[in-house]
Design a protein around this motif. Structure first.
Motif, PDB file in Angstrom:
ATOM      1  N   GLU A  82      25.311  41.958  69.634  1.00 36.41           N
ATOM      2  CA  GLU A  82      24.559  42.504  68.506  1.00 36.41           C
ATOM      3  C   GLU A  82      25.018  41.867  67.199  1.00 36.41           C
ATOM      4  O   GLU A  82      24.207  41.557  66.321  1.00 36.41           O
ATOM      5  N   GLN A  83      26.318  41.651  67.082  1.00 36.33           N
ATOM      6  CA  GLN A  83      26.845  41.028  65.871  1.00 36.33           C
ATOM      7  C   GLN A  83      26.413  39.575  65.751  1.00 36.33           C
ATOM      8  O   GLN A  83      26.284  39.051  64.642  1.00 36.33           O
ATOM      9  N   VAL A  84      26.200  38.906  66.889  1.00 36.33           N
ATOM     10  CA  VAL A  84      25.729  37.520  66.853  1.00 36.33           C
ATOM     11  C   VAL A  84      24.362  37.446  66.178  1.00 36.33           C
ATOM     12  O   VAL A  84      24.123  36.599  65.312  1.00 36.33           O
ATOM     13  N   GLY A  85      23.448  38.334  66.557  1.00 32.12           N
ATOM     14  CA  GLY A  85      22.129  38.337  65.929  1.00 32.12           C
ATOM     15  C   GLY A  85      22.195  38.640  64.449  1.00 32.12           C
ATOM     16  O   GLY A  85      21.491  38.010  63.640  1.00 32.12           O
ATOM     17  N   LEU A  86      23.040  39.588  64.081  1.00 36.28           N
ATOM     18  CA  LEU A  86      23.184  39.923  62.667  1.00 36.28           C
ATOM     19  C   LEU A  86      23.812  38.767  61.897  1.00 36.28           C
ATOM     20  O   LEU A  86      23.379  38.436  60.787  1.00 36.28           O
ATOM     21  N   ALA A  87      24.836  38.132  62.494  1.00 38.08           N
ATOM     22  CA  ALA A  87      25.482  37.001  61.824  1.00 38.08           C
ATOM     23  C   ALA A  87      24.511  35.850  61.629  1.00 38.08           C
ATOM     24  O   ALA A  87      24.513  35.190  60.585  1.00 38.08           O
ATOM     25  N   TYR A  88      23.669  35.594  62.622  1.00 39.93           N
ATOM     26  CA  TYR A  88      22.695  34.506  62.496  1.00 39.93           C
ATOM     27  C   TYR A  88      21.719  34.783  61.363  1.00 39.93           C
ATOM     28  O   TYR A  88      21.389  33.885  60.575  1.00 39.93           O
ATOM     29  N   ALA A  89      21.258  36.022  61.252  1.00 42.41           N
ATOM     30  CA  ALA A  89      20.310  36.362  60.181  1.00 42.41           C
ATOM     31  C   ALA A  89      20.955  36.191  58.806  1.00 42.41           C
ATOM     32  O   ALA A  89      20.360  35.608  57.888  1.00 42.41           O
ATOM     33  N   GLY A  90      22.189  36.677  58.656  1.00 44.51           N
ATOM     34  CA  GLY A  90      22.854  36.541  57.364  1.00 44.51           C
ATOM     35  C   GLY A  90      23.196  35.106  57.032  1.00 44.51           C
ATOM     36  O   GLY A  90      23.073  34.680  55.879  1.00 44.51           O
ATOM     37  N   TRP A  91      23.630  34.325  58.026  1.00 42.73           N
ATOM     38  CA  TRP A  91      23.974  32.920  57.804  1.00 42.73           C
ATOM     39  C   TRP A  91      22.745  32.121  57.390  1.00 42.73           C
ATOM     40  O   TRP A  91      22.796  31.280  56.479  1.00 42.73           O
ATOM     41  N   ASP A  92      21.625  32.378  58.035  1.00 46.88           N
ATOM     42  CA  ASP A  92      20.397  31.656  57.695  1.00 46.88           C
ATOM     43  C   ASP A  92      19.953  31.968  56.270  1.00 46.88           C
ATOM     44  O   ASP A  92      19.583  31.062  55.509  1.00 46.88           O
ATOM     45  N   ARG A  93      19.999  33.229  55.885  1.00 47.34           N
ATOM     46  CA  ARG A  93      19.615  33.592  54.514  1.00 47.34           C
ATOM     47  C   ARG A  93      20.580  32.990  53.500  1.00 47.34           C
ATOM     48  O   ARG A  93      20.169  32.521  52.433  1.00 47.34           O
ATOM     49  N   LEU A  94      21.870  33.003  53.829  1.00 50.81           N
ATOM     50  CA  LEU A  94      22.862  32.473  52.896  1.00 50.81           C
ATOM     51  C   LEU A  94      22.652  30.978  52.669  1.00 50.81           C
ATOM     52  O   LEU A  94      22.714  30.493  51.528  1.00 50.81           O
ATOM     53  N   LEU A  95      22.387  30.233  53.730  1.00 50.17           N
ATOM     54  CA  LEU A  95      22.199  28.790  53.580  1.00 50.17           C
ATOM     55  C   LEU A  95      20.918  28.470  52.812  1.00 50.17           C
ATOM     56  O   LEU A  95      20.910  27.625  51.911  1.00 50.17           O
ATOM     57  N   ASN A  96      19.820  29.128  53.189  1.00 50.79           N
ATOM     58  CA  ASN A  96      18.525  28.798  52.589  1.00 50.79           C
ATOM     59  C   ASN A  96      18.369  29.318  51.164  1.00 50.79           C
ATOM     60  O   ASN A  96      17.814  28.622  50.311  1.00 50.79           O
ATOM     61  N   ARG A  97      18.853  30.517  50.893  1.00 48.27           N
ATOM     62  CA  ARG A  97      18.607  31.142  49.594  1.00 48.27           C
ATOM     63  C   ARG A  97      19.739  30.915  48.595  1.00 48.27           C
ATOM     64  O   ARG A  97      19.501  30.908  47.386  1.00 48.27           O
ATOM     65  N   VAL A  98      20.970  30.772  49.086  1.00 51.95           N
ATOM     66  CA  VAL A  98      22.125  30.701  48.181  1.00 51.95           C
ATOM     67  C   VAL A  98      22.722  29.297  48.132  1.00 51.95           C
ATOM     68  O   VAL A  98      22.923  28.733  47.057  1.00 51.95           O
ATOM     69  N   ALA A  99      23.017  28.731  49.300  1.00 48.09           N
ATOM     70  CA  ALA A  99      23.693  27.427  49.315  1.00 48.09           C
ATOM     71  C   ALA A  99      22.769  26.295  48.907  1.00 48.09           C
ATOM     72  O   ALA A  99      23.179  25.382  48.178  1.00 48.09           O
ATOM     73  N   LEU A 100      21.513  26.320  49.362  1.00 49.99           N
ATOM     74  CA  LEU A 100      20.602  25.204  49.090  1.00 49.99           C
ATOM     75  C   LEU A 100      20.383  24.950  47.607  1.00 49.99           C
ATOM     76  O   LEU A 100      20.416  23.789  47.171  1.00 49.99           O
ATOM     77  N   PRO A 101      20.156  25.972  46.758  1.00 50.62           N
ATOM     78  CA  PRO A 101      20.034  25.685  45.314  1.00 50.62           C
ATOM     79  C   PRO A 101      21.281  25.023  44.733  1.00 50.62           C
ATOM     80  O   PRO A 101      21.173  24.158  43.853  1.00 50.62           O
ATOM     81  N   ALA A 102      22.455  25.397  45.209  1.00 45.05           N
ATOM     82  CA  ALA A 102      23.684  24.771  44.715  1.00 45.05           C
ATOM     83  C   ALA A 102      23.775  23.327  45.177  1.00 45.05           C
ATOM     84  O   ALA A 102      24.151  22.430  44.400  1.00 45.05           O
TER      85      ALA A 102
END
Length: 548
Positions: A263-283
């Motif tokens: 269950e944590q794997v699915g949650l981690a994947y969702a958070g990691w994807d949002r972090l990369l696309n929404r937060v890391a990519l602009p930087a």
């Protein structure tokens, strides 16, 4: 039927049977290559012993077969040399020496002992939500100074590759449960037949890649592809058998906890994807790379748990010991994994430099968000200067003030027809030119640094998003212009939302309702919603904004 086998041995035996099928294909290919040579030997031996007469058609047959045998042996030797020497693809990872994570190595070895399998030879991290075993026994994977004395060992265990987000988000017990079926795979991997079959398949795959880059090796590529097609099904079934054996063997270790860990794997994947696309990519687009991405994913998942009812209760786990405590210096490892993520998903240079530097989360709003807004606002006004103004045939002078009122007049005024389309086209061209200049500078600098071509030769390897469309660019630039005006005239602040990236804070509260007003302006030419929003926040659209 004699002797049904159940449990892990059933999967291991099925995998070994498929491995033997792959090796039979290899032996068959070798036999086919030696067949003309065998025929030539028979003809030459028969002639020497007097059993085959000289002259006539026998001489022609003897020399024709001998010549064909020599050619086939030469081609077979060429294919074999390329398959043996070609470097198999190696996943880009951050190596974790044992002295930097003794507790993590101890956990993995204890797990291997409980599973009664060999322990992995080393541990590495990957900036992704996945874990696997990777064979790195090929001589090309050794450091250059070690290659002359390195010998490939069929019994060498593979390297355990762990997704770095797992270490920061999961607890120690959850990580152990998650890694159990992965570590259990070292048992079948130690089988000599399975190891030989894997090396053969990986060698063929590497040979295909080498031949694709060298037209002179076209025959090698054809032969390697043919062999791959022949053993593809057997290789796939072999890997399924290995996975089944590993899964069955790991049933005895933390099985109940593994359900929670999944269950944590699915949650981690969702958070990691949002972090990369929404937060890391602009930087990354700004030439800055967040140096604590794995620590950031904890904040992102905590925020996701707060917003999403499906994730409720997960934050209560944060009181337990995180798996990153198994590292001696988690900050150093996080920084290395963050830099590798930037290289893989954006194509950044392998090292820091004047135009590629790390940024801390505390500095993100000021150094990434605010700077991005002002750069995009400046680009928007440069493009506006190149488009005829409200009076047909008249260009605005260089003294035209960078104001929100000017943008509203151009997109919602009487002369707005075609302005949006022109802005979209010119912004797309401007962004493409800037990207080409940055890529050229990278090719002349850090991108050509000597290193692993699996990373440095392909940048980025896995781009997160396709290039933004003209409509998306115009929306982002107008939004940036409004945010700059809000910061300069209404006391707003740039902020960071862990799930949505750059955010505008008014009175300490995020204003997420700006997007609808901007879309109404761009898509419908209706500026009233945006004017109402500006009035509500207290933004003065006639005041010039500060640009970079």
């Amino acid at each position: 039927m004699n002797g049904l086998v159940a449990g892990p041995e059933a999967g291991a035996q099925a995998a070994r049977a498929r491995a033997l099928a792959v090796l039979r294909i290899r032996s068959t290919a070798l036999a086919v290559a030696l067949l003309p040579a065998a025929a030539a030997v028979v003809l030459l031996s028969g002639t020497a012993m007097g059993r085959i007469p000289d002259g006539g058609g026998w001489d022609t047959a003897r020399w024709s077969v001998t010549g064909a045998a020599a050619l086939v042996l030469l081609l077979a030797a060429l294919v074999t040399a390329v398959v043996v020497r070609a470097r198999p693809a190696l996943s880009p990872t951050v190596p974790i020496p044992e002295e930097t994570a003794p507790d993590l190595y101890r956990l993995v070895r204890d797990l291997a002992e409980r599973l009664d399998v060999p322990a992995p030879s080393a541990i590495a991290l990957t900036p992704d939500c996945d874990s696997w075993l990777e064979d790195r026994t090929h001589p090309a994977h050794e450091p250059p100074r070690e290659r002359p004395v390195t010998r490939r060992r069929s019994g060498a265990t593979p390297v355990l590759v762990i997704g770095s987000p797992f270490l920061w988000w999961m607890r120690v017990a959850e990580l152990r449960a998650l890694l159990a079926p992965v570590v259990a795979g070292t048992g079948p991997s130690a089988n000599p037949d399975i190891a030989a079959a894997r090396r053969f398949v990986r060698g063929l795959d590497a040979a295909v890649a080498v031949a694709a880059a060298r037209p002179a090796l076209a025959f090698v590529g054809w032969a390697a592809r043919s062999l791959l097609r022949s053993c593809r099904d057997h290789a796939a079934e072999m890997e399924r058998g290995v996975a089944a054996a590993a899964s069955e063997r790991s049933q005895t270790v933390d099985y109940g906890l593994r359900i929670v860990a999944q269950e944590q794997v699915g949650l981690a994947y969702a958070g990691w994807d949002r972090l990369l696309n929404r937060v890391a990519l602009p930087a990354w687009r700004m030439g800055r790379w967040p140096s604590r991405l794995d620590a950031g994913v904890v904040s992102a998942l905590t925020e996701l748990s707060r917003r999403d009812r499906l994730a409720e209760g997960f934050t209560s786990r944060l009181g337990e010991r995180p798996a990153c405590d198994l590292l001696e210096e988690p900050g150093v490892i996080d920084e290395a994994a963050s830099l590798l993520a930037a290289r893989l998903f954006h194509g950044g240079p392998p090292e820091t430099g004047p135009d590629w530097s790390p940024v801390a989360w505390s500095q993100y709003p000021e150094e990434v968000v605010d700077r991005t807004w002002r750069l995009e606002a400046a680009r928007l006004h440069r493009v506006l200067d190149d488009i005829p103004g409200a009076v047909p045939g008249v260009r605005p002078g260089p003294a035209a003030a960078p104001t929100v009122a000017r943008v509203l007049d151009r997109l919602a005024g009487p002369a707005r027809a075609g302005t949006g389309e022109q802005l979209e086209a010119r912004l797309s061209a401007e962004v493409a030119r800037e990207a080409a200049r940055e890529e050229g500078a990278g090719d002349r600098g850090a991108f050509t640094a000597t290193g692993d071509p699996w990373v440095d030769g392909l940048a980025p390897l896995f781009p997160l998003q396709p290039p933004r469309s003209g409509r998306e660019l115009l929306t982002d630039h107008v939004t940036a212009m409004v945010c700059c005006a809000a910061v300069d005239t209404a006391g707003a602040l740039p902020g960071l939302d862990w799930l949505d990236g750059p955010a505008l804070l008014v009175g300490g509260v995020r204003r997420a309702d700006l997007a609808h007003s901007v879309l109404s302006l761009i898509e419908d030419g209706d500026g009233e919603p945006l004017r109402a929003w500006l009035g509500e926040v207290g933004v003065r659209p006639e005041k010039p904004v500060r640009l970079v």
